[in-house]
Write a protein that holds these residues in place. Structure first.
Motif, PDB file in Angstrom:
ATOM      1  N   VAL A 165       9.296   5.470  -3.356  1.00  0.00           N
ATOM      2  CA  VAL A 165       7.852   5.309  -3.514  1.00  0.00           C
ATOM      3  C   VAL A 165       7.200   6.655  -3.237  1.00  0.00           C
ATOM      4  O   VAL A 165       7.440   7.259  -2.187  1.00  0.00           O
ATOM      5  CB  VAL A 165       7.302   4.236  -2.551  1.00  0.00           C
ATOM      6  CG1 VAL A 165       5.785   4.136  -2.673  1.00  0.00           C
ATOM      7  CG2 VAL A 165       7.946   2.889  -2.827  1.00  0.00           C
ATOM      8  N   ARG A 166       6.383   7.132  -4.169  1.00  0.00           N
ATOM      9  CA  ARG A 166       5.733   8.421  -4.014  1.00  0.00           C
ATOM     10  C   ARG A 166       4.228   8.224  -3.850  1.00  0.00           C
ATOM     11  O   ARG A 166       3.608   7.442  -4.555  1.00  0.00           O
ATOM     12  CB  ARG A 166       6.010   9.322  -5.224  1.00  0.00           C
ATOM     13  CG  ARG A 166       7.493   9.591  -5.443  1.00  0.00           C
ATOM     14  CD  ARG A 166       7.720  10.605  -6.548  1.00  0.00           C
ATOM     15  NE  ARG A 166       9.149  10.794  -6.797  1.00  0.00           N
ATOM     16  CZ  ARG A 166       9.916  11.602  -6.094  1.00  0.00           C
ATOM     17  NH1 ARG A 166       9.390  12.294  -5.097  1.00  0.00           N
ATOM     18  NH2 ARG A 166      11.210  11.727  -6.370  1.00  0.00           N
ATOM     19  N   ALA A 167       3.675   8.958  -2.880  1.00  0.00           N
ATOM     20  CA  ALA A 167       2.236   8.950  -2.645  1.00  0.00           C
ATOM     21  C   ALA A 167       1.788  10.405  -2.555  1.00  0.00           C
ATOM     22  O   ALA A 167       1.879  11.033  -1.502  1.00  0.00           O
ATOM     23  CB  ALA A 167       1.897   8.204  -1.360  1.00  0.00           C
ATOM     24  N   GLY A 168       1.347  10.938  -3.682  1.00  0.00           N
ATOM     25  CA  GLY A 168       1.004  12.350  -3.725  1.00  0.00           C
ATOM     26  C   GLY A 168       2.267  13.192  -3.577  1.00  0.00           C
ATOM     27  O   GLY A 168       3.251  12.996  -4.287  1.00  0.00           O
ATOM     28  N   ARG A 169       2.254  14.122  -2.626  1.00  0.00           N
ATOM     29  CA  ARG A 169       3.405  14.979  -2.394  1.00  0.00           C
ATOM     30  C   ARG A 169       4.430  14.328  -1.478  1.00  0.00           C
ATOM     31  O   ARG A 169       5.552  14.813  -1.364  1.00  0.00           O
ATOM     32  CB  ARG A 169       2.938  16.301  -1.785  1.00  0.00           C
ATOM     33  CG  ARG A 169       1.996  17.098  -2.687  1.00  0.00           C
ATOM     34  CD  ARG A 169       1.570  18.393  -2.036  1.00  0.00           C
ATOM     35  NE  ARG A 169       2.707  19.281  -1.823  1.00  0.00           N
ATOM     36  CZ  ARG A 169       2.624  20.465  -1.226  1.00  0.00           C
ATOM     37  NH1 ARG A 169       1.440  20.902  -0.807  1.00  0.00           N
ATOM     38  NH2 ARG A 169       3.699  21.210  -1.062  1.00  0.00           N
ATOM     39  N   ALA A 170       4.046  13.248  -0.794  1.00  0.00           N
ATOM     40  CA  ALA A 170       4.967  12.551   0.109  1.00  0.00           C
ATOM     41  C   ALA A 170       5.787  11.532  -0.661  1.00  0.00           C
ATOM     42  O   ALA A 170       5.345  10.981  -1.684  1.00  0.00           O
ATOM     43  CB  ALA A 170       4.188  11.858   1.222  1.00  0.00           C
ATOM     44  N   SER A 171       6.993  11.290  -0.179  1.00  0.00           N
ATOM     45  CA  SER A 171       7.849  10.283  -0.797  1.00  0.00           C
ATOM     46  C   SER A 171       8.518   9.448   0.281  1.00  0.00           C
ATOM     47  O   SER A 171       8.789   9.936   1.382  1.00  0.00           O
ATOM     48  CB  SER A 171       8.920  10.951  -1.675  1.00  0.00           C
ATOM     49  OG  SER A 171       9.762  11.780  -0.901  1.00  0.00           O
ATOM     50  N   PHE A 172       8.756   8.183  -0.023  1.00  0.00           N
ATOM     51  CA  PHE A 172       9.383   7.252   0.898  1.00  0.00           C
ATOM     52  C   PHE A 172      10.552   6.578   0.205  1.00  0.00           C
ATOM     53  O   PHE A 172      10.516   6.347  -1.010  1.00  0.00           O
ATOM     54  CB  PHE A 172       8.407   6.158   1.353  1.00  0.00           C
ATOM     55  CG  PHE A 172       7.244   6.650   2.164  1.00  0.00           C
ATOM     56  CD1 PHE A 172       7.296   6.612   3.544  1.00  0.00           C
ATOM     57  CD2 PHE A 172       6.103   7.138   1.559  1.00  0.00           C
ATOM     58  CE1 PHE A 172       6.222   7.053   4.300  1.00  0.00           C
ATOM     59  CE2 PHE A 172       5.026   7.580   2.295  1.00  0.00           C
ATOM     60  CZ  PHE A 172       5.087   7.537   3.679  1.00  0.00           C
ATOM     61  N   LEU A 173      11.548   6.260   0.994  1.00  0.00           N
ATOM     62  CA  LEU A 173      12.594   5.358   0.530  1.00  0.00           C
ATOM     63  C   LEU A 173      12.332   3.999   1.160  1.00  0.00           C
ATOM     64  O   LEU A 173      12.389   3.853   2.383  1.00  0.00           O
ATOM     65  CB  LEU A 173      13.981   5.866   0.943  1.00  0.00           C
ATOM     66  CG  LEU A 173      14.502   7.110   0.212  1.00  0.00           C
ATOM     67  CD1 LEU A 173      15.852   7.505   0.773  1.00  0.00           C
ATOM     68  CD2 LEU A 173      14.608   6.858  -1.277  1.00  0.00           C
ATOM     69  N   VAL A 174      12.013   3.014   0.357  1.00  0.00           N
ATOM     70  CA  VAL A 174      11.686   1.678   0.847  1.00  0.00           C
ATOM     71  C   VAL A 174      12.908   0.784   0.681  1.00  0.00           C
ATOM     72  O   VAL A 174      13.425   0.626  -0.431  1.00  0.00           O
ATOM     73  CB  VAL A 174      10.471   1.090   0.085  1.00  0.00           C
ATOM     74  CG1 VAL A 174      10.165  -0.308   0.587  1.00  0.00           C
ATOM     75  CG2 VAL A 174       9.266   1.993   0.267  1.00  0.00           C
ATOM     76  N   HIS A 175      13.346   0.238   1.783  1.00  0.00           N
ATOM     77  CA  HIS A 175      14.494  -0.661   1.765  1.00  0.00           C
ATOM     78  C   HIS A 175      14.070  -1.987   1.133  1.00  0.00           C
ATOM     79  O   HIS A 175      13.194  -2.682   1.649  1.00  0.00           O
ATOM     80  CB  HIS A 175      14.987  -0.874   3.202  1.00  0.00           C
ATOM     81  CG  HIS A 175      16.297  -1.559   3.292  1.00  0.00           C
ATOM     82  ND1 HIS A 175      16.474  -2.755   3.968  1.00  0.00           N
ATOM     83  CD2 HIS A 175      17.518  -1.241   2.784  1.00  0.00           C
ATOM     84  CE1 HIS A 175      17.738  -3.132   3.891  1.00  0.00           C
ATOM     85  NE2 HIS A 175      18.385  -2.235   3.184  1.00  0.00           N
ATOM     86  N   ARG A 176      14.685  -2.328   0.002  1.00  0.00           N
ATOM     87  CA  ARG A 176      14.223  -3.498  -0.754  1.00  0.00           C
ATOM     88  C   ARG A 176      14.405  -4.798   0.032  1.00  0.00           C
ATOM     89  O   ARG A 176      13.550  -5.686  -0.037  1.00  0.00           O
ATOM     90  CB  ARG A 176      14.951  -3.568  -2.098  1.00  0.00           C
ATOM     91  CG  ARG A 176      14.507  -2.507  -3.095  1.00  0.00           C
ATOM     92  CD  ARG A 176      14.952  -2.832  -4.501  1.00  0.00           C
ATOM     93  NE  ARG A 176      16.392  -2.690  -4.669  1.00  0.00           N
ATOM     94  CZ  ARG A 176      16.987  -1.578  -5.055  1.00  0.00           C
ATOM     95  NH1 ARG A 176      16.263  -0.489  -5.292  1.00  0.00           N
ATOM     96  NH2 ARG A 176      18.293  -1.527  -5.213  1.00  0.00           N
TER      97      ARG A 176
END
Length: 364
Positions: free
Chosen positions: A28-39
């Motif tokens: 998941v990307r929010a602007g320049r930040a990115s996350f790995l979301v555990h489904r």
């Protein structure tokens, strides 16, 4: 949902992060930040929200008089209803306080267990709850605090002091997880003994009122407790998001973390401080509701099957445990109402023994 750092979140760790398998995760990307979301954590979060909503409705419906769910919805939405007094004035404030207390305890337990790297660690075990309890009981038993209405402030101050004392004593060129837990247990025992002294030597009437507060109860809970606890939780959201991103960083051993340039001590201190504040505020709102902070993170971890304790799943699990325990406390021996802390204690004590046996056998 348990976001963990993306490949660009920690300087100097890009090569390590690329080796992390993305199986079971969504980027998941929010602007320049990115996350790995555990489904799976996301699915568990949705399931917990549904279960929590159903439990809240059941708690508002059930009591000395049963109210239809449709009428409960009307009251919650502010529409006219003949059950407005029963639901809106008596039951709803109690449920809201229980919900907020559970959220705070679940998140606090997850943070403390992450810092300590130990499923047996919780604010109950490492002295935070007993610091709040000893402070309130001492002030009430000697007449400094005249009523339970002043107890929240004393509880927050006592919990913070005890938690910071444990952290300071456990610090020796860094925070060692095992030392943190052992010192916390020692401080808890000492504060428990001090509480007993206060109850024995203080004014009898005030000591009896302190004993009632010690059981951890939502009886008579109102929006006064809910308002300030809600603001504390709202202020904690940005820090919790940071903590969720930082979890993977502190999962490294100290040598690896130093080699990668990570400031583990600051990360652990930030997480521990947030956990201490939340646990202290929860004790201030409802008294010491034992074992919720111990159980909720481990239940959430087993449901989500994630690498780290899922913070937001833990918070929702804590809320579900408290609201459900309060419903049981009200209806189990009706019309007699038990304190919610009694119910969580009856469930939590066997759970703690199971954890001890499992850890002794080498189970995960």
């Amino acid at each position: 949902m348990s976001p963990v750092p993306g490949t660009s979140s920690v300087p100097g760790t890009a090569s390590v992060s690329r080796k992390v398998s993305l199986r079971g995760y969504t980027v998941v990307r929010a602007g320049r930040a990115s996350f790995l979301v555990h489904r799976r954590s996301l699915a568990v979060t949705v399931g917990l929200l549904v279960a929590l909503a159903a439990t809240v409705v059941a708690s508002l419906c059930l009591g000395e008089s049963t109210v239809a769910p449709s009428e409960v919805v009307k009251v919650v939405l502010g529409r006219p209803s003949p059950h407005e007094l029963v639901v809106g004035e008596f039951r709803l404030p109690r449920v809201v306080v229980g919900l907020l207390v559970g959220l705070a305890l679940g998140l606090a337990g997850a943070l403390i267990q992450t810092v300590a790297r130990n499923p047996l660690a919780s604010p109950d075990v490492v002295g935070v709850t007993w610091g709040a309890t000893a402070t309130v009981v001492g002030l009430m038993a000697y007449g400094v605090v005249g009523s339970t209405g002043q107890a929240p402030y004393a509880a927050v101050a006592g919990g913070l002091l005890a938690g910071l004392l444990v952290y300071a004593l456990a610090w020796r060129r860094g925070l060692h997880a095992q030392r943190f837990v052992l010192i916390g247990i020692g401080i808890s025992v000492a504060l428990s003994s001090l509480t007993s002294v206060f109850l024995t030597k203080g004014d009898g009437f005030q000591a009896q009122a302190a004993k009632v507060w010690m059981t951890g109860s939502l009886n008579g809970a109102g929006y006064d407790q809910a308002d300030w606890l809600a603001w504390v939780l709202l202020a904690a959201v940005p820090v919790a998001l940071w903590a969720a991103r930082a979890q993977r960083s502190i999962s490294f051993d100290d040598a690896t973390a130093v080699g990668l340039g990570l400031r583990l001590d600051r990360i652990r201190l930030g997480m521990a401080l947030l956990g201490i504040v939340l646990a202290s505020c929860a004790a201030g709102a409802a008294g010491p509701v034992d074992f919720v902070a111990l159980m909720a993170p481990q239940i959430a971890l087993r449901l989500a099957r994630s690498a780290q304790v899922p913070l937001f799943c833990s918070a929702l699990t804590g809320a579900l445990v408290v609201v459900l325990a309060d419903l049981v406390a009200r209806r189990l021996l009706a019309p007699t109402e038990l304190p919610v802390g009694v119910v969580t204690g009856l469930v939590g004590a066997p759970y703690l023994m199971w954890l001890l046996i499992r850890s002794r056998r080498g189970g995960s």
